[in-house]
Design a protein around this motif. Sequence first.
Motif, PDB file in Angstrom:
ATOM      1  N   PRO A  95       0.848  -1.203   0.000  1.00 53.81           N
ATOM      2  CA  PRO A  95       0.000   0.000   0.000  1.00 53.81           C
ATOM      3  C   PRO A  95       0.880   1.249   0.000  1.00 53.81           C
ATOM      4  O   PRO A  95       1.537   1.568   0.990  1.00 53.81           O
ATOM      5  CB  PRO A  95      -0.810  -0.126   1.281  1.00 53.81           C
ATOM      6  N   GLY A  96       0.902   1.944  -1.108  1.00 51.15           N
ATOM      7  CA  GLY A  96       1.850   3.026  -1.315  1.00 51.15           C
ATOM      8  C   GLY A  96       1.707   4.185  -0.355  1.00 51.15           C
ATOM      9  O   GLY A  96       2.707   4.706   0.140  1.00 51.15           O
ATOM     10  N   LEU A  97       0.484   4.616  -0.086  1.00 53.27           N
ATOM     11  CA  LEU A  97       0.293   5.765   0.784  1.00 53.27           C
ATOM     12  C   LEU A  97       0.770   5.465   2.201  1.00 53.27           C
ATOM     13  O   LEU A  97       1.436   6.288   2.829  1.00 53.27           O
ATOM     14  CB  LEU A  97      -1.173   6.181   0.785  1.00 53.27           C
ATOM     15  N   PHE A  98       0.471   4.272   2.690  1.00 57.17           N
ATOM     16  CA  PHE A  98       0.928   3.881   4.023  1.00 57.17           C
ATOM     17  C   PHE A  98       2.450   3.836   4.091  1.00 57.17           C
ATOM     18  O   PHE A  98       3.064   4.351   5.028  1.00 57.17           O
ATOM     19  CB  PHE A  98       0.350   2.516   4.401  1.00 57.17           C
ATOM     20  N   LEU A  99       3.074   3.240   3.103  1.00 53.21           N
ATOM     21  CA  LEU A  99       4.534   3.150   3.082  1.00 53.21           C
ATOM     22  C   LEU A  99       5.168   4.534   2.982  1.00 53.21           C
ATOM     23  O   LEU A  99       6.169   4.819   3.644  1.00 53.21           O
ATOM     24  CB  LEU A  99       5.009   2.273   1.923  1.00 53.21           C
ATOM     25  N   GLY A 100       4.608   5.397   2.158  1.00 51.32           N
ATOM     26  CA  GLY A 100       5.149   6.742   2.009  1.00 51.32           C
ATOM     27  C   GLY A 100       5.059   7.541   3.294  1.00 51.32           C
ATOM     28  O   GLY A 100       6.007   8.223   3.687  1.00 51.32           O
ATOM     29  N   LEU A 101       3.909   7.479   3.959  1.00 48.83           N
ATOM     30  CA  LEU A 101       3.759   8.196   5.231  1.00 48.83           C
ATOM     31  C   LEU A 101       4.674   7.624   6.303  1.00 48.83           C
ATOM     32  O   LEU A 101       5.222   8.362   7.127  1.00 48.83           O
ATOM     33  CB  LEU A 101       2.305   8.151   5.689  1.00 48.83           C
ATOM     34  N   ALA A 102       4.859   6.317   6.293  1.00 53.58           N
ATOM     35  CA  ALA A 102       5.754   5.699   7.275  1.00 53.58           C
ATOM     36  C   ALA A 102       7.202   6.115   7.036  1.00 53.58           C
ATOM     37  O   ALA A 102       7.936   6.395   7.989  1.00 53.58           O
ATOM     38  CB  ALA A 102       5.617   4.181   7.220  1.00 53.58           C
ATOM     39  N   VAL A 103       7.624   6.190   5.781  1.00 56.11           N
ATOM     40  CA  VAL A 103       8.985   6.637   5.477  1.00 56.11           C
ATOM     41  C   VAL A 103       9.158   8.097   5.881  1.00 56.11           C
ATOM     42  O   VAL A 103      10.190   8.480   6.451  1.00 56.11           O
ATOM     43  CB  VAL A 103       9.314   6.425   3.990  1.00 56.11           C
ATOM     44  N   GLY A 104       8.156   8.933   5.622  1.00 53.93           N
ATOM     45  CA  GLY A 104       8.227  10.334   6.051  1.00 53.93           C
ATOM     46  C   GLY A 104       8.320  10.467   7.556  1.00 53.93           C
ATOM     47  O   GLY A 104       9.080  11.296   8.073  1.00 53.93           O
ATOM     48  N   THR A 105       7.600   9.628   8.281  1.00 52.34           N
ATOM     49  CA  THR A 105       7.668   9.647   9.735  1.00 52.34           C
ATOM     50  C   THR A 105       9.037   9.206  10.235  1.00 52.34           C
ATOM     51  O   THR A 105       9.604   9.818  11.143  1.00 52.34           O
ATOM     52  CB  THR A 105       6.571   8.735  10.325  1.00 52.34           C
ATOM     53  N   VAL A 106       9.576   8.157   9.626  1.00 59.35           N
ATOM     54  CA  VAL A 106      10.907   7.680  10.022  1.00 59.35           C
ATOM     55  C   VAL A 106      11.957   8.752   9.731  1.00 59.35           C
ATOM     56  O   VAL A 106      12.851   8.992  10.549  1.00 59.35           O
ATOM     57  CB  VAL A 106      11.236   6.351   9.308  1.00 59.35           C
ATOM     58  N   LEU A 107      11.850   9.413   8.594  1.00 61.23           N
ATOM     59  CA  LEU A 107      12.797  10.476   8.267  1.00 61.23           C
ATOM     60  C   LEU A 107      12.724  11.599   9.283  1.00 61.23           C
ATOM     61  O   LEU A 107      13.752  12.093   9.757  1.00 61.23           O
ATOM     62  CB  LEU A 107      12.532  11.012   6.862  1.00 61.23           C
ATOM     63  N   PHE A 108      11.522  12.014   9.662  1.00 67.28           N
ATOM     64  CA  PHE A 108      11.386  13.078  10.654  1.00 67.28           C
ATOM     65  C   PHE A 108      11.948  12.645  12.001  1.00 67.28           C
ATOM     66  O   PHE A 108      12.623  13.432  12.673  1.00 67.28           O
ATOM     67  CB  PHE A 108       9.919  13.482  10.807  1.00 67.28           C
ATOM     68  N   LEU A 109      11.692  11.407  12.398  1.00 67.30           N
ATOM     69  CA  LEU A 109      12.224  10.935  13.674  1.00 67.30           C
ATOM     70  C   LEU A 109      13.752  10.847  13.660  1.00 67.30           C
ATOM     71  O   LEU A 109      14.401  11.136  14.671  1.00 67.30           O
ATOM     72  CB  LEU A 109      11.606   9.584  14.039  1.00 67.30           C
ATOM     73  N   LEU A 110      14.328  10.472  12.524  1.00 66.82           N
ATOM     74  CA  LEU A 110      15.791  10.468  12.413  1.00 66.82           C
ATOM     75  C   LEU A 110      16.351  11.886  12.510  1.00 66.82           C
ATOM     76  O   LEU A 110      17.370  12.123  13.170  1.00 66.82           O
ATOM     77  CB  LEU A 110      16.221   9.807  11.104  1.00 66.82           C
ATOM     78  N   GLN A 111      15.685  12.830  11.870  1.00 66.75           N
ATOM     79  CA  GLN A 111      16.123  14.221  11.952  1.00 66.75           C
ATOM     80  C   GLN A 111      15.979  14.761  13.372  1.00 66.75           C
ATOM     81  O   GLN A 111      16.852  15.489  13.863  1.00 66.75           O
ATOM     82  CB  GLN A 111      15.321  15.097  10.991  1.00 66.75           C
ATOM     83  N   LEU A 112      14.895  14.403  14.025  1.00 63.56           N
ATOM     84  CA  LEU A 112      14.674  14.835  15.401  1.00 63.56           C
ATOM     85  C   LEU A 112      15.728  14.247  16.325  1.00 63.56           C
ATOM     86  O   LEU A 112      16.265  14.942  17.198  1.00 63.56           O
ATOM     87  CB  LEU A 112      13.271  14.412  15.849  1.00 63.56           C
ATOM     88  N   THR A 113      16.077  12.996  16.129  1.00 61.06           N
ATOM     89  CA  THR A 113      17.115  12.351  16.938  1.00 61.06           C
ATOM     90  C   THR A 113      18.467  13.035  16.728  1.00 61.06           C
ATOM     91  O   THR A 113      19.197  13.290  17.693  1.00 61.06           O
ATOM     92  CB  THR A 113      17.214  10.862  16.576  1.00 61.06           C
TER      93      THR A 113
END
Length: 145
Positions: A77-95
Amino acid sequence: MRKNEEEHGAMLLRYGKGILLGGGIGLILCLGFLLLAALGISRGLFDAGLRYQLTVVACVVGSFCGALLAVRRCGGPGLFLGLAVGTVLFLLQLTMGILLYDTFSLDSGALGLLFGSLCGGAAAGILGGGGKRRGPVREKKKRRR
């Protein structure tokens, strides 16, 4: 375990690996884009007042490329995967921000980074061709008269 449960476990593991790989690739591309933006600012190609906008654009570009990789790799499911990657990217930046700086404040533009990462990932999920794959289209046999 039944065979169906094993398939679901393998599918979740594949999605998880794709999401983490996409987030890591997105972070590397985001940092590369920021390096190019810093060079552009130092050479006088960009105004120094555009730092925040360039940072949000870097988040969108990094998230888009990472999510596109994850969607193409997993085919789910593309939308779910895309949002999850965006969330992971933000969490990596926050870390990285917490580790590198003394103070922690979400007031200094973190919402723009979050929405940039989520929008880039969602755009890649929608445009990347995720979702259920259709089988090959067969041509109908023509009748003989």
